[in-house]
Scaffold this motif. Structure first.
Motif, PDB file in Angstrom:
ATOM      1  N   ASP A   1       4.190  58.106  48.075  1.00 21.11           N
ATOM      2  CA  ASP A   1       5.315  57.624  47.268  1.00 21.11           C
ATOM      3  C   ASP A   1       5.245  56.120  47.066  1.00 21.11           C
ATOM      4  O   ASP A   1       4.444  55.422  47.705  1.00 21.11           O
ATOM      5  CB  ASP A   1       6.640  57.991  47.938  1.00 21.11           C
ATOM      6  CG  ASP A   1       6.982  59.469  47.798  1.00 21.11           C
ATOM      7  OD1 ASP A   1       6.392  60.136  46.933  1.00 21.11           O
ATOM      8  OD2 ASP A   1       7.843  59.956  48.555  1.00 21.11           O
TER       9      ASP A   1
ATOM     10  N   GLY B   1       4.847  60.622  44.498  1.00 24.22           N
ATOM     11  CA  GLY B   1       5.479  59.924  43.382  1.00 24.22           C
ATOM     12  C   GLY B   1       4.789  58.661  42.909  1.00 24.22           C
ATOM     13  O   GLY B   1       5.238  58.020  41.964  1.00 24.22           O
TER      14      GLY B   1
ATOM     15  N   ARG C   1      14.949  64.646  48.084  1.00 25.22           N
ATOM     16  CA  ARG C   1      14.130  63.528  48.555  1.00 25.22           C
ATOM     17  C   ARG C   1      14.458  63.244  50.021  1.00 25.22           C
ATOM     18  O   ARG C   1      15.630  63.159  50.383  1.00 25.22           O
ATOM     19  CB  ARG C   1      14.397  62.282  47.707  1.00 25.22           C
ATOM     20  CG  ARG C   1      13.908  62.403  46.272  1.00 25.22           C
ATOM     21  CD  ARG C   1      14.326  61.238  45.407  1.00 25.22           C
ATOM     22  NE  ARG C   1      15.768  61.204  45.235  1.00 25.22           N
ATOM     23  CZ  ARG C   1      16.406  60.378  44.409  1.00 25.22           C
ATOM     24  NH1 ARG C   1      15.720  59.511  43.683  1.00 25.22           N
ATOM     25  NH2 ARG C   1      17.718  60.401  44.304  1.00 25.22           N
TER      26      ARG C   1
ATOM     27  N   HIS D   1      13.723  57.847  53.678  1.00 20.83           N
ATOM     28  CA  HIS D   1      12.471  57.116  53.510  1.00 20.83           C
ATOM     29  C   HIS D   1      12.483  55.818  54.303  1.00 20.83           C
ATOM     30  O   HIS D   1      13.485  55.106  54.323  1.00 20.83           O
ATOM     31  CB  HIS D   1      12.254  56.792  52.034  1.00 20.83           C
ATOM     32  CG  HIS D   1      11.002  57.381  51.473  1.00 20.83           C
ATOM     33  ND1 HIS D   1       9.749  56.891  51.752  1.00 20.83           N
ATOM     34  CD2 HIS D   1      10.811  58.432  50.646  1.00 20.83           C
ATOM     35  CE1 HIS D   1       8.839  57.616  51.106  1.00 20.83           C
ATOM     36  NE2 HIS D   1       9.462  58.559  50.440  1.00 20.83           N
TER      37      HIS D   1
ATOM     38  N   SER E   1      10.126  58.102  44.991  1.00 25.40           N
ATOM     39  CA  SER E   1       9.931  59.085  46.054  1.00 25.40           C
ATOM     40  C   SER E   1       9.967  60.500  45.479  1.00 25.40           C
ATOM     41  O   SER E   1      10.730  60.797  44.566  1.00 25.40           O
ATOM     42  CB  SER E   1      10.988  58.925  47.149  1.00 25.40           C
ATOM     43  OG  SER E   1      12.298  59.054  46.638  1.00 25.40           O
TER      44      SER E   1
END
Length: 568
Positions: free
Chosen positions: A89, A140, A434, A437, A108
């Motif tokens: 990502d 991504g 998602r 992160h 992401s």
């Protein structure tokens, strides 16, 4: 003259406790390993010297900061597969000099639509495994390249990918730190299909200085250069990934890739002693750095001094408070809307600050209560027009899941491990969601003008590192290079997998790099902190600042990585 044993021991301890320094520098501050890099027309700072040169060449040919960022990121995916690649990502913050505005991009990917929370429960999983097919989420990065390029790019994409394609076919020498991490990854990942064939030579990692080629990745990048983003998400590459995952017992499908879309988002900020510090909102963890700074603003850190017991104690306590909110609230906003405005308010910071004692460490704390609805690389670039890019990209856990689709030359990320398998949690696994992160780009403005594009790599280290860099620059007056080279503080709040957003249960442990005085360590222990020395877990750092008067760029790349800052 020989010293007695006690005297010799005391001398050794004094040396060990002294500030870290590369050498007896004639100029520069105590912690700096090298001088800052200065240039007028453009600057690139990445974790690999050859990638930095790729980006710099793009700037010299008239490319924008975004063009240079894409070209350098592509090179890093080849040269530093231990930290990133097109199977991962991407997040970015872009300063647009024309409009004098910051733009955020969340690149992401989402979880497979065919995989459900119930499947994990039915198959006896209490957590998502770190490797193999199950933690794989939609990559991504490539979509992010084209989104950034479509808005801020200038040179053709084929020109931006051409240097990496050449390096992939002709080869490049593997650098020291990357060789080290690559060697550590092979035993963990060798069992997964495609890894040994594409990322080892005769079953081993390449050694430092060994020439590495990746013709499969060259062909993949050539297809992307010719066919655009859809060549990756809707063409042969996507079908290869889907077929490979199905054959390997995974769930990521062609449909997941074909329907992927990143999004432009508004960065959020807090003001820290006159400087506006910017991060991206969740599903990333960037606002944890802002929460820490809000709390720390209430203390006169400058008077305490860098490395003092008060400095380290307050930094760690602020981290504990911010990370408890992180564990509860940070998640995909499409599924659980975090109360960002409340978390970043000065009033909330004032209330949370009341939980800190100067004499005793926090061992357990609850997150704030609100009414709600619901290894990595970092690099930065700047161009002749004043545009700047803060970009971070990752596969997670170094080389990712170990799943290397047949003939494509890259490894798919394992970001799906970041979900929790617990009903009712903001970050509970769901199809098409998602994950929480860890990778975060950072930016600082002052008086509406760009002041600093920066980032720090490494799981939980990142928000702690972002806050530390700002404190080092603003409170302790360090220069850009010294701010990154100075010894770091890292608080580990649990025994969970690295990066997992979970509550602290026992006060955690402070990890300190060499360079902190033993008197500080003893004082921290008296306050109830557990302290240990550690190496290798403090991330990496790149930064570009801009002098508002001279318009000169200042670049820095720290000594913990193989990287380089360079300008022209």
């Amino acid at each position: 003259m020989f010293r007695s044993a006690p005297a010799l021991l005391a001398a050794c301890l004094a040396v060990a406790a002294a500030p870290a320094s590369a050498a007896d520098r004639v100029t520069g501050a105590a912690f700096a390993t090298r001088s800052e890099v200065l240039a007028r027309h453009g600057m690139v700072a990445t974790s690999h010297p050859l990638a930095t040169q790729v980006g710099l060449d793009v700037l010299k040919r008239g490319g924008t900061a975004v063009d240079a960022a894409i070209a350098a990121n592509a090179a890093l995916g080849l040269m530093e597969p231990t930290g990133n690649g097109i199977g991962g990502d991407l997040f970015a913050i872009v300063w647009d000099a024309k409009t004098k505005k910051l733009h955020g991009y969340n690149g992401s990917g989402r979880s497979p639509k065919a995989l459900t929370l119930q499947w994990f429960k039915d198959n006896g999983h209490t957590k998502i495994p770190p490797y193999g097919p199950l933690p794989v989420s939609t990559p991504g990065a490539v979509d992010g390249w084209f989104a950034l390029h479509g808005r801020f790019g200038k040179l053709p994409m084929k020109d931006l990918l051409a240097p990496t394609i050449t390096y992939a076919r002709e080869g490049f020498p593997v650098t020291e730190l990357i060789a080290y991490y690559w060697d550590r990854s092979v035993p963990r990942l060798k069992a997964y299909p495609g890894f040994l064939e594409q990322f080892t030579r005769d079953g081993r990692a390449p050694a430092k200085g060994e020439i590495w080629t990746n013709t499969n990745l060259a062909s993949t990048l050539e297809a992307i250069a010719k066919g655009g983003r859809d060549a990756f998400y809707k063409g042969r590459i996507a079908r290869t990934i889907g077929d490979y995952m199905k054959a390997s017992g995974g769930f990521l499908s062609y449909e997941d890739l074909a329907t992927h879309q990143g999004e432009w988002i508004e960065p959020v900020s807090v003001n820290y002693r006159g400087y506006d510090v910017w991060e991206l909102p969740p599903n990333g963890q960037g606002i944890a750095a802002l929460q820490m700074l809000n709390i720390l603003e209430g203390y006169d850190l400058k008077s305490y001094g860098f490395g003092s017991p008060e400095h380290v104690h307050l930094f760690v306590e602020a981290k504990k408070l911010a990370f408890e909110d992180r564990a509860k609230y940070y998640a995909d906003p499409a599924f659980a809307q975090a109360p960002v405005a409340q978390l970043l308010s000065k009033d909330y910071a004032t209330e949370r600050r009341k939980l800190i004692s100067m004499d005793k460490a926090i061992t357990q704390v609850d997150p704030g209560e609100f009414k709600t609805q619901g290894d990595t690389i970092y690099m930065t670039t700047a161009d002749r027009w004043g545009n700047m890019v803060s970009l971070i990209q990752s596969n997670y856990r170094g080389m990712g899941s170990g799943m290397a689709p047949t003939g494509l030359g890259f490894i798919l990320q394992d970001r799906g491990e970041m979900f929790v398998l617990k009903d009712g949690h903001a970050n509970t696994y769901a199809p098409g969601k998602r994950p929480f992160h860890t990778i975060i780009p950072g930016f600082v403005t002052k008086g509406g003008e760009p002041w600093l594009s920066f980032g720090v790599m490494g799981g939980d280290t990142q928000p702690q590192g972002h806050a530390a860099i700002v404190v080092n620059l603003v409170d302790f007056g360090m220069n850009l290079q010294e701010a990154g080279d100075a010894p770091r503080i890292q608080h580990d709040g649990s025994t969970s997998p690295e990066g997992q957003a979970v509550p602290m249960t026992d006060g955690g442990t402070i990890e300190l790099e060499t360079g902190f005085d033993y008197a500080t360590v003893r004082a921290l222990m008296r306050k109830g902190h557990r302290v240990r020395f550690a190496d290798g877990s403090f991330g990496g750092y790149q930064a570009i600042a801009r002098d508002p008067a001279s318009k000169v760029y200042i670049g820095a790349s720290e000594g913990r990585k193989d990287g380089q800052a360079a300008g022209y």
